[in-house]
Design a protein around this motif. Structure first.
Motif, PDB file in Angstrom:
ATOM      1  N   GLU C 455      -1.357 -14.688  -8.023  1.00 23.35           N
ATOM      2  CA  GLU C 455      -2.296 -15.217  -7.040  1.00 23.35           C
ATOM      3  C   GLU C 455      -3.477 -14.252  -6.948  1.00 23.35           C
ATOM      4  OE1 GLU C 455      -1.960 -16.733  -2.417  1.00 23.35           O
ATOM      5  OE2 GLU C 455      -0.327 -15.653  -3.348  1.00 23.35           O
ATOM      6  N   LEU C 456      -4.654 -14.723  -7.362  1.00 28.11           N
ATOM      7  CA  LEU C 456      -5.844 -13.866  -7.315  1.00 28.11           C
ATOM      8  C   LEU C 456      -6.637 -14.193  -6.064  1.00 28.11           C
ATOM      9  CD1 LEU C 456      -7.294 -14.112 -10.943  1.00 28.11           C
ATOM     10  CD2 LEU C 456      -5.722 -12.426 -10.028  1.00 28.11           C
ATOM     11  N   LYS C 457      -7.094 -13.165  -5.367  1.00 23.38           N
ATOM     12  CA  LYS C 457      -7.925 -13.403  -4.179  1.00 23.38           C
ATOM     13  C   LYS C 457      -9.053 -12.378  -4.139  1.00 23.38           C
ATOM     14  CE  LYS C 457      -4.580 -15.498  -1.057  1.00 23.38           C
ATOM     15  NZ  LYS C 457      -3.904 -15.384   0.234  1.00 23.38           N
ATOM     16  N   PRO C 458     -10.188 -12.747  -3.536  1.00 20.48           N
ATOM     17  CA  PRO C 458     -11.240 -11.741  -3.346  1.00 20.48           C
ATOM     18  C   PRO C 458     -10.709 -10.609  -2.470  1.00 20.48           C
ATOM     19  CG  PRO C 458     -11.997 -13.930  -2.677  1.00 20.48           C
ATOM     20  CD  PRO C 458     -10.550 -14.046  -2.958  1.00 20.48           C
ATOM     21  N   ILE C 459     -11.296  -9.425  -2.618  1.00 20.34           N
ATOM     22  CA  ILE C 459     -10.723  -8.249  -1.968  1.00 20.34           C
ATOM     23  C   ILE C 459     -10.479  -8.418  -0.461  1.00 20.34           C
ATOM     24  CG2 ILE C 459     -11.136  -5.812  -1.444  1.00 20.34           C
ATOM     25  CD1 ILE C 459     -12.262  -5.500  -4.231  1.00 20.34           C
ATOM     26  N   PRO C 460     -11.473  -8.869   0.328  1.00 19.26           N
ATOM     27  CA  PRO C 460     -11.208  -8.960   1.773  1.00 19.26           C
ATOM     28  C   PRO C 460     -10.048  -9.893   2.098  1.00 19.26           C
ATOM     29  CG  PRO C 460     -13.525  -9.388   1.299  1.00 19.26           C
ATOM     30  CD  PRO C 460     -12.826  -9.329  -0.009  1.00 19.26           C
ATOM     31  N   ASP C 461      -9.945 -10.968   1.321  1.00 14.96           N
ATOM     32  CA  ASP C 461      -8.891 -11.941   1.543  1.00 14.96           C
ATOM     33  C   ASP C 461      -7.537 -11.373   1.123  1.00 14.96           C
ATOM     34  OD1 ASP C 461      -7.560 -14.253   2.061  1.00 14.96           O
ATOM     35  OD2 ASP C 461      -8.353 -15.365   0.352  1.00 14.96           O
ATOM     36  N   ALA C 462      -7.504 -10.735  -0.041  1.00 16.43           N
ATOM     37  CA  ALA C 462      -6.256 -10.181  -0.554  1.00 16.43           C
ATOM     38  C   ALA C 462      -5.715  -9.126   0.412  1.00 16.43           C
ATOM     39  CB  ALA C 462      -6.478  -9.579  -1.934  1.00 16.43           C
ATOM     40  N   ILE C 463      -6.610  -8.270   0.893  1.00 17.34           N
ATOM     41  CA  ILE C 463      -6.139  -7.191   1.763  1.00 17.34           C
ATOM     42  C   ILE C 463      -5.687  -7.750   3.108  1.00 17.34           C
ATOM     43  CG2 ILE C 463      -6.895  -5.125   2.985  1.00 17.34           C
ATOM     44  CD1 ILE C 463      -8.205  -4.257   0.493  1.00 17.34           C
ATOM     45  N   GLN C 464      -6.418  -8.737   3.592  1.00 19.50           N
ATOM     46  CA  GLN C 464      -5.988  -9.361   4.842  1.00 19.50           C
ATOM     47  C   GLN C 464      -4.599  -9.999   4.667  1.00 19.50           C
ATOM     48  OE1 GLN C 464      -7.960  -9.624   8.063  1.00 19.50           O
ATOM     49  NE2 GLN C 464      -5.759  -9.695   8.371  1.00 19.50           N
ATOM     50  N   SER C 465      -4.373 -10.642   3.519  1.00 20.21           N
ATOM     51  CA  SER C 465      -3.063 -11.238   3.260  1.00 20.21           C
ATOM     52  C   SER C 465      -1.991 -10.159   3.208  1.00 20.21           C
ATOM     53  CB  SER C 465      -3.062 -11.987   1.926  1.00 20.21           C
ATOM     54  OG  SER C 465      -4.015 -12.989   1.925  1.00 20.21           O
ATOM     55  N   MET C 466      -2.328  -9.057   2.564  1.00 15.16           N
ATOM     56  CA  MET C 466      -1.360  -7.971   2.453  1.00 15.16           C
ATOM     57  C   MET C 466      -1.048  -7.430   3.844  1.00 15.16           C
ATOM     58  SD  MET C 466      -1.090  -4.404   2.439  1.00 15.16           S
ATOM     59  CE  MET C 466      -2.651  -3.645   2.020  1.00 15.16           C
ATOM     60  N   MET C 467      -2.089  -7.275   4.662  1.00 14.29           N
ATOM     61  CA  MET C 467      -1.887  -6.689   5.984  1.00 14.29           C
ATOM     62  C   MET C 467      -1.153  -7.635   6.922  1.00 14.29           C
ATOM     63  SD  MET C 467      -5.346  -4.501   6.501  1.00 14.29           S
ATOM     64  CE  MET C 467      -4.706  -3.510   7.805  1.00 14.29           C
ATOM     65  N   SER C 468      -1.137  -8.916   6.583  1.00 17.04           N
ATOM     66  CA  SER C 468      -0.339  -9.817   7.407  1.00 17.04           C
ATOM     67  C   SER C 468       0.957 -10.206   6.667  1.00 17.04           C
ATOM     68  CB  SER C 468      -1.157 -11.036   7.811  1.00 17.04           C
ATOM     69  OG  SER C 468      -1.818 -11.566   6.692  1.00 17.04           O
ATOM     70  N   TYR C 469       1.319  -9.415   5.678  1.00 16.46           N
ATOM     71  CA  TYR C 469       2.594  -9.549   4.958  1.00 16.46           C
ATOM     72  C   TYR C 469       2.737 -10.893   4.262  1.00 16.46           C
ATOM     73  CZ  TYR C 469       3.589  -5.502   7.872  1.00 16.46           C
ATOM     74  OH  TYR C 469       3.515  -4.284   8.482  1.00 16.46           O
TER      75      TYR C 469
END
Lengths: 313, 339, 583
Positions: C455-469
């Motif tokens: 799953e590829l995401k732009p950086i702000p989106d990817a990090i937000q996803s990571m931070m919300s597990y």
């Protein structure tokens, strides 16, 4: 004649002005809310940060407020001509970014248009006039190469051959006129091939219209026919998209600006959307919208003047 | 033999040879030859154009390769082989391998599948939408026109990336999502252009005549205006296919490409562009295949434009011109030889 | 009618010509010479002989060093989050202690002492000035730290400062619970600065902290505009920033007022150019337009002559992170927190081959405390002093299969086909994409796992996803820091990479580990401390939710006539202190 046209023109301009303002407001509103639909947090970066830090930064920039409140604040600032400050690049005001990058992109775009449109039209006319002959074939091949090879490839090759190997032009940067030649050339290739192609088609289409036959029957000279009837009528349909096109060219090209390291606006568009730099995106969009609206307005006026059959209405 | 002997009188026609036609047996309504419909005419003219045939064949070969090459390849397009990374083209790997050791031959043709699909559908879909909307705006004018044009104004001013990202986020990164994204991005240009064309033809005599005869607007647009501008439309459509292919590539360039491990020619070319000085083939091959596809579409479009134009009948089309010129030259030569 | 059209056409032509002429002033030559007349003559000369002129503009006398690096995001020292910004701060500001190749040397500090509790550090400062001649006081240094802790300043650096140094009441101040005067960062007088820690911090030796001066009045006066342009930024260091053209160039001129102006930073002018396209950068390097490229991409290492490439290790650890919570799905959670499953994925990877093929500037790793991290003495390497047991760098496919079978047995699966679908989250970026495709295919080839999708995401989106597990696997890159504590602290219960939401949701929690790290960070004896760190590292290797892949490094291209170039990622600085250009 002048009086008859001027009075509705005034009214027309006024009408357009009102519509333009409404359009602009709609663009701002739609864009504002569309942007917030994009997932992600503008402050999330690869450095390790906790949610608490992110929340504090959101609060610092007022992004924790309800959306309608943010919208009102933004519109309030906008009415004072203040686009705000970038979220990604602290301290960089959007106004300053536009003021410093637009002239560069605009110069490049203008040069490309000023060079590209006449050359493209000329090639199209020549191809149509010498249809089926070597000239036509040659122009066709050129147009095909321009269309079939992506800009980033052509740009890289031109840069490598003309810039590095032959040393005719500087490789990159934006320091003086000689630095602008290669990027202008690359940027204008698309315009040239597009115009050459459309012009050829339209010329041939016009060629068999009745008024041209009439003109020929009247015994008008070949050059006169070509210039006053064929070209003029062929150009008309091309003008429809001219406004948007000019605006697009002036706003800069991401690929060309990256390859030639040109400090223009194109890169900001892509980077700020990907980085969710809300204020920057909004500022650029509004600026672009104004340019497009103005350009379209001028084009519509021209349209009416060049083709009397289509009156502004 | 007998005929030769007959004396020639009155301008060469022997009255004895002429017989009155028996009108009672003649069915005047009978159609002797099948009428050449518009599309049959187009096809007939197109068939005679060698360049068109060549381009069509080229396109066919490319399409067949895209369909079958990956099936018959011994490698999978996403199969990495870390020990054979960045191999130059060889008998084993016809197009070489990429840095993860994946077979480029397979990848290129898998990528061509995606690019062709995206190019075709991604060009036609927005075009059809644009044509439909544009003709409504152009024909009906008034507030409908106003409304549509303002929507387009607004749409064109909002960077397409915003809705591309939105669409990709909500539909995933598959080819369908890219096509829909292209449709949303691109319908506005054709709509605007088509509206202009309709306006141009709206006040022409034949349109007015049809209108007076009570033809419905859709019929007028379809039967009377469309054939007149079809040439132009086909040319723009054929330039839309490569544009769609490249738009997909440029989306890949800024990181909004097709979801991995799937790939496309644009993705391959922009990956390869970074290393065109070290591993030239990784850049050149996908670029060449893209260029061939675009070349074929482009030339085919030109030929079709000639074939489609109802007013540019046979004697006027480019291929016919060429043919006639050749014949003239031939005759000249023969004359020269005779003298 | 025709007449009017002619005039119209003429008008448009003239307008176009005029606008082209008038836009001639957009060029950013970045030179500090004069403006208008100069640029005109330059444009004339460069059109006449552009081949040589491009060479001539860069450096004729050796007094100019032109290099390619990425521009800073901001010069706002409070809100800066990027090491790119720090490159600029390093060149333009005084420092209490200036690091050079990892070693901190006193600069503004005349002498300093620490009390017997190892918590109160007192620094006596030299008299120095801003580049405009006004004096710099201890307040300015204190304000730099305090502003980052100020809850109303929107700084992202507070938590790092608090974790790494633990200044007295810093956390309370950041939470808005106490006044700034109670924080352990104080200017006792104009030339004395005192830092008070809550408890001894073993890895802080009194010098290894980056402190720049920052003028509180200037900050207040600038407001949001702070650090946006050279006019909104005050310099005090070796160089003065004279020009900043966004997306193009930064120009630094030597500051003769600087304390050590006679000893270090002898190059008169620095020009930092931005060229985001690597082809362009390399072309400019080859044509002699630039003297150095800070970061050369993987693909260009073979083109540039080997003797001009210099390697500098970069202290980030790249690893695949497992979301052991399984996004609330019990089945996934069980799988992702299964040790044998993680081992299987780890042993299946031939890190040496993967890194060599896909990411040649990196170095494969099988532990976290890697060179140049120092061990028992400042001269020895941690990795030599404390070997660990870990996966072999070349992987072990058979072992991986054994582990996978063990995992399947433990979780009650009969074959890999029954495993739940997993998603591998990563950034939308060519390198991340290639790494993802390679790893996922390797797992497929070795273990037969085809349940992992990318799953590829732009950086702000990817990090937000990571931070919300919202991920199963995530390709992470964690800054390693100079001391073992930086990385190990990420993974304690409540650590910043572990409990990213800061709400008690940890993906890894081990009481022994927490105790070891906590004990180590306050153990002043170096050797004992390192021993504790080594034990903690072994726990993290065995039980941590990570499959480590590599550590990054950068290759810089430096022209052969340049001597003394240094880059150090631990110092976050392009260190041109002893640079000479002998052109």
């Amino acid at each position: 004649m002048v009086c008859k046209e001027l009075i509705p023109l005034k009214k027309y301009i006024l009408q357009r002005l009102v519509i333009s303002v409404i359009t602009l407001w709609l663009i701002v509103t739609v864009c504002f809310f569309l942007l917030r639909l994009l997932p992600g947090n503008p402050f999330a970066s690869t450095t390790i940060m906790t949610q608490e830090t992110l929340d504090r930064m959101m609060a610092y920039y007022g992004l924790d407020q309800p959306l309608w409140k943010q919208y009102l604040t933004y519109m309030g600032n906008l009415l004072q001509g203040n686009f705000g400050y970038s979220l990604k690049y602290a301290g960089r005001s959007v106004n300053y970014v536009i003021a410093s990058t637009f002239p560069v992109s605009a110069q490049l775009g203008f040069q490309a248009l000023v060079f590209g449109i006449p050359v493209g039209l000329l090639l199209g006319i020549l191809a149509a006039k010498f249809r089926g002959r070597a000239m036509d074939a040659g122009i066709n091949v050129f147009v095909i190469i321009c269309t079939a090879v992506p800009t980033f490839i052509i740009a890289a090759l031109l840069q490598f051959v003309l810039g590095l190997k032959l040393g005719l032009f500087p490789v990159a940067q934006w320091k003086s006129f000689s630095y602008t030649i290669l990027p202008t050339l690359c940027l204008s290739l698309g315009t040239i091939s597009g115009y050459a192609r459309s012009m050829r088609t339209l010329m041939l289409e016009v060629d068999r219209q009745d008024y041209l036959k009439t003109a020929k029957a009247k015994g008008l000279g070949n050059a006169r026919i070509v210039i006053f009837h064929q070209i003029r009528n062929a150009i008309i349909p091309m003008i429809t998209n001219l406004g948007t096109e000019i605006a697009g060219m002036l706003m800069g090209s991401y690929v060309i600006e990256k390859i030639f390291s040109i400090p223009g606006m194109g890169a900001y568009f892509v980077d700020s959307i990907q980085g969710l730099d809300y204020t920057m995106v909004m500022g650029l969009v509004i600026f672009q919208a104004v340019i497009v609206i103005v350009a379209n307005f001028i084009v519509d006026l021209l349209y009416g003047i060049i083709d009397p059959r289509i009156r502004v209405a | 033999m007998e005929k030769e002997k007959q004396p020639i009188v009155d301008g060469g026609i022997d009255p004895a040879l002429c017989r009155p036609v028996d009108r009672s047996k003649l069915d005047t309504d009978q159609i002797v030859r099948p009428s050449v419909s518009y599309w049959a005419g187009v096809w007939r003219r197109l068939k005679q154009d060698k360049l068109a045939i060549f381009c069509a064949l080229l396109l066919l070969v490319l399409i067949l390769l895209a369909i079958f090459a990956p099936i018959f390849s011994p490698y999978q397009y996403d199969q990495t082989d870390l020990l054979s990374s960045n191999l130059s083209p060889s008998a084993e790997h016809w197009f070489g391998t990429d840095s993860a050791g994946r077979d480029m031959w397979t990848r290129v043709w898998v990528g061509a599948r995606v690019s062709l699909a995206v190019g075709f559908i991604g060009a036609i879909l927005p075009f059809l939408i644009g044509m439909f909307v544009g003709s409504i705006a152009g024909w009906f004018g008034g507030w409908i026109d106003m409304l549509i044009m303002r929507i387009i104004d607004i749409g064109l001013c909002i960077p397409s990336m915003i809705y591309v990202i939105l669409i990709l986020v909500y539909l995933g990164g598959g080819p369908q999502a890219i096509i829909i994204a292209l449709a949303v991005m691109n319908w506005m240009g054709p709509a605007r252009g088509y509206r202009g064309r309709i306006l141009q033809f709206k006040n022409r005599e034949f349109t007015l005549a049809a209108e007076t005869l009570g033809a419905s607007p859709m019929r007028i647009i379809y039967r009377h205006i469309l054939p007149n501008i079809l040439g132009n439309i086909v040319v723009s459509l054929t330039s839309f296919v490569p544009a769609a292919i490249f738009m997909e590539a440029s989306l890949a360039f800024i990181g909004l490409g097709i979801a991995p491990p799937m790939t496309s020619l644009g993705q391959l070319a922009s990956d390869g562009a970074g290393m065109y000085r070290t591993h030239f083939y990784q850049f050149a091959i996908p670029s060449l295949v893209i260029s061939l596809i675009i070349f074929a579409f482009f030339m085919l479009g030109n030929c079709m434009r000639d074939a489609l134009d109802p007013q540019l009948r046979d004697e006027m089309s480019t291929s016919a011109l060429r043919r006639r010129r050749r014949q003239e030259q031939l005759q000249k030569k023969q004359k020269g030889a005779a003298k | 009618m025709t007449n009017r059209k002619k005039w119209l056409t003429l008008g448009i032509t003239v307008a176009m010509a005029l606008s082209v002429l008038s836009s001639c002033g957009t060029y950013s030559d970045g030179s500090t010479l004069s403006d208008s007349g100069e640029s005109a003559s330059e444009s004339g000369s460069s059109t006449a002989s552009s081949g040589e002129s491009s060479e001539g503009t860069s450096s004729g006398t050796g007094d100019t060093f032109t290099f390619i690096a990425t521009q800073p995001n901001t010069l706002n020292m409070i809100q800066s989050q990027s090491n790119l910004d720090n490159y600029c701060f390093y060149l333009t500001q005084e420092m209490l202690f200036r690091p050079y190749d990892g070693v901190y040397t006193a600069e503004v500090v005349d002498d300093w002492e620490v009390d017997e509790t190892n918590t109160v550090y007192t620094y006596h400062l030299k008299e120095t000035n801003w580049s405009d001649g006004t004096p710099i006081t201890a307040d300015d240094f204190a304000y730099y730290l305090l502003a980052q802790l100020d809850p109303n300043m929107g700084s992202a650096n507070a938590s790092t400062l608090i974790t790494n140094y633990g200044f007295l009441n810093a956390q309370a101040y950041y939470n808005g619970e106490c006044d700034v005067s109670e924080v352990g960062i104080k200017a006792l007088d104009d030339y004395t600065l005192q830092l008070t820690l809550e408890k001894p911090v073993a890895d802080f030796d009194g010098t290894n902290i980056n402190v720049y001066p920052l003028d509180a009045d200037f900050v207040a006066e600038q407001g949001e505009a702070l650090g946006g342009t050279p006019e909104n930024y005050m310099c005090s260091g070796p160089y003065v920033l004279t020009d900043w053209t966004y997306g193009s160039s930064l120009t630094y001129e030597k500051n003769d007022q600087w304390l050590l102006a006679d000893e270090q930073f002898q190059v008169q002018t620095l020009k930092m150019l931005e060229a985001s396209d690597m082809n362009t950068s390399v072309s400019m390097f080859e044509s002699g337009e630039v003297d150095m490229i800070l970061t050369v991409d993987n693909d260009y290492l073979d083109i540039l002559p080997e003797d001009c490439l210099q390697y500098f290790p970069f202290n980030a650890i790249k690893a695949v992170q497992f979301n052991t919570l399984g996004q609330g799905d019990a089945e996934k959670a069980a799988l992702l927190s299964n040790e044998n499953f993680r081992y299987a994925l780890s042993y299946a990877l031939n890190r040496e081959a993967i890194v060599a093929a896909v990411s040649p500037t990196d170095t494969p790793i099988n532990r976290y405390m890697i060179a140049p991290m120092t061990g028992n003495t400042p001269e020895s390497l941690f990795e030599d002093d404390y070997p660990v047991e870990s996966v072999p760098l070349s992987g072990d496919a058979d072992q991986a299969k054994t582990y996978l079978q063990a995992a399947l047995d433990e979780l009650g699966y009969t074959s890999v086909d029954e495993l739940p679908e997993l998603s591998y989250l990563t950034f939308e970026n060519d390198n991340y994409r290639l790494m993802a495709e390679t790893l996922v295919d390797q797992w497929n080839q070795v273990l037969g796992l085809d349940n992992i999708s990318i799953e590829l995401k732009p950086i702000p989106d990817a990090i937000q996803s990571m931070m919300s597990y919202q991920y199963d696997l995530y390709y992470t890159s964690l800054g390693g820091g100079t001391a073992p504590s930086t990385f190990l602290n990420y993974w304690i219960t409540g650590g910043s990479a572990n409990d990213v939401a800061a709400n008690g949701t940890n993906i890894f929690s081990n009481a022994d580990y927490d105790a070891l790290v906590s004990e180590a960070t306050s153990t002043m004896d170096r050797e004992t401390r390192m021993g504790l760190y080594a034990q903690a590292e072994q726990i993290l290797i065995d039980e941590g939710p990570l499959v480590m892949i590599s550590t990054s490094g950068i290759y810089s291209a430096v022209a052969d006539y340049v001597d003394g170039f240094m880059y150090n990622s631990n110092d976050n600085a392009i260190e041109l202190n002893y640079l000479t250009v002998n052109k």
